[in-house]
Design an enzyme around this catalytic site. Structure first.
Site, PDB file in Angstrom:
ATOM      1  N   LYS A  54      32.583  54.172 -25.116  1.00 15.99           N
ATOM      2  CA  LYS A  54      32.211  55.156 -26.145  1.00 15.99           C
ATOM      3  C   LYS A  54      32.162  56.535 -25.490  1.00 15.99           C
ATOM      4  O   LYS A  54      31.461  56.733 -24.496  1.00 15.99           O
ATOM      5  CB  LYS A  54      30.841  54.784 -26.718  1.00 15.99           C
ATOM      6  CG  LYS A  54      30.215  55.809 -27.673  1.00 15.99           C
ATOM      7  CD  LYS A  54      30.733  55.629 -29.073  1.00 15.99           C
ATOM      8  CE  LYS A  54      29.972  56.487 -30.080  1.00 15.99           C
ATOM      9  NZ  LYS A  54      28.633  55.942 -30.386  1.00 15.99           N
ATOM     10  N   SER A  56      32.745  61.092 -26.314  1.00 13.84           N
ATOM     11  CA  SER A  56      32.777  62.156 -27.313  1.00 13.84           C
ATOM     12  C   SER A  56      34.216  62.421 -27.744  1.00 13.84           C
ATOM     13  O   SER A  56      35.132  62.430 -26.911  1.00 13.84           O
ATOM     14  CB  SER A  56      32.211  63.453 -26.730  1.00 13.84           C
ATOM     15  OG  SER A  56      30.880  63.300 -26.314  1.00 13.84           O
ATOM     16  N   THR A 105      30.981  66.472 -28.291  1.00 15.61           N
ATOM     17  CA  THR A 105      31.365  67.071 -29.561  1.00 15.61           C
ATOM     18  C   THR A 105      30.325  68.088 -30.001  1.00 15.61           C
ATOM     19  O   THR A 105      30.667  69.145 -30.545  1.00 15.61           O
ATOM     20  CB  THR A 105      31.527  65.990 -30.641  1.00 15.61           C
ATOM     21  OG1 THR A 105      32.480  65.014 -30.199  1.00 15.61           O
ATOM     22  CG2 THR A 105      31.989  66.587 -31.963  1.00 15.61           C
ATOM     23  N   HIS A 146      21.798  62.435 -32.279  1.00 11.35           N
ATOM     24  CA  HIS A 146      21.178  61.135 -32.506  1.00 11.35           C
ATOM     25  C   HIS A 146      19.926  61.241 -33.393  1.00 11.35           C
ATOM     26  O   HIS A 146      19.890  62.012 -34.348  1.00 11.35           O
ATOM     27  CB  HIS A 146      20.860  60.450 -31.176  1.00 11.35           C
ATOM     28  CG  HIS A 146      22.044  60.223 -30.299  1.00 11.35           C
ATOM     29  ND1 HIS A 146      23.258  59.816 -30.777  1.00 11.35           N
ATOM     30  CD2 HIS A 146      22.199  60.357 -28.954  1.00 11.35           C
ATOM     31  CE1 HIS A 146      24.105  59.699 -29.774  1.00 11.35           C
ATOM     32  NE2 HIS A 146      23.489  60.025 -28.670  1.00 11.35           N
TER      33      HIS A 146
END
Length: 278
Positions: A54, A56, A105, A146
């Site tokens: 995982k 950005s 990002t 988040h």
């Protein structure tokens, strides 16, 4: 052969990958997982350390020589963008701002948004340290991601800008946050192709939705002491239809983000290939 994976301990990632990690998706190779913040996985992916990782979306221009973007498993949506937090000001011009990574990002959106009134200094901190530092006056502002969008009021902080709202009002597109990548040489490393990995990831997403109770213990074990309602809000926001499949709107969002950033000289120009239908 064991497939090395890396993703964050956040509820959306543990929810998505629980079934794969615990052997409930037939055809999944044995899995070894490392948990890390996205700024760590961005760097690890650049070094080619993981089979499935995982990262950005902002880091893709530096990663697509070794990796293939999977059309599922990531974080992309609406109403889920990063927030710029302060102790009251709506401006970051000339201020010291903490960000969760220089190839995230969130930071790329921040640079696009603040181009006309840039901060004086940007410092990188783990995202869980940012709100306490702003509240304590150690820094002027913080860029958070988040679950911080659900909890920043507890620190007495002010949302100076919701960069997701800014992006959506500017482009009409969802915001691309986290991408799932598979090494292009995955077949020789673990015996499955990137397209087969995408099918497994999608099946894991669908299994999580079909019976959320099965992933609950795994999610809570890594949720960094989040309350149950915050965990549920987090999953509900970041695991959505784009997690199952990017689709035309998802790919358009990625192209728009990286295209605008390339025009501004912030990232190398890159074409995002679509993985064959899975």
């Amino acid at each position: 052969m064991t497939m090395r994976m890396a993703f964050s301990p956040c509820p959306n990632d543990t929810f998505v990958f629980d079934a794969m990690v615990h052997g409930r998706i037939p055809g999944t190779p044995p899995v070894e997982v490392d948990f890390a913040d996205v700024d760590v996985t961005n760097g690890a992916a650049e070094r080619g350390e993981y089979d499935l990782v995982k990262v950005s979306y902002a880091a893709l221009p530096w990663l697509l020589d070794q990796y293939t973007l999977l059309p599922c498993g990531g974080a992309l949506g609406r109403g889920c963008g990063p927030l710029v937090l302060t102790r009251g000001s709506d401006s970051v011009a000339g201020k010291v701002v903490a960000v969760p990574g220089d190839r995230t990002t969130a930071y790329l959106l921040f640079r696009l948004w603040s181009a006309d009134e840039p901060p004086a200094e940007v410092v990188v901190r783990p995202f869980h340290e940012i709100m306490p530092a702003v509240a304590a006056g150690e820094i002027d502002a913080g860029l958070v991601i988040h679950e911080a969008r659900f909890t920043y009021q507890r620190y007495g902080l002010h949302s100076a800008k919701d960069l997701g709202d800014w992006w959506e009002s500017t482009t009409g597109l969802p915001i691309p946050l986290g991408a799932i990548l598979a090494r292009k040489d995955l077949a020789s490393r673990v015996g499955i192709t990137p397209a087969e990995a995408a099918r497994l990831v999608r099946a894991s997403v669908e299994a999580a939705w079909a019976d959320p109770s099965l992933s609950r213990e795994y999610v809570l074990a890594h949720a960094q002491e989040m309350e149950d309602d915050v965990v549920d809000q987090h999953i509900g926001l970041y695991v959505n239809e784009f997690t199952r499949d990017l689709g035309d709107d998802g790919y358009a969002a990625v192209d728009a983000l990286l295209g605008r950033a390339a025009e501004a000289g912030l990232v190398p120009r890159v074409t995002i290939p679509r993985l064959a239908s899975v």
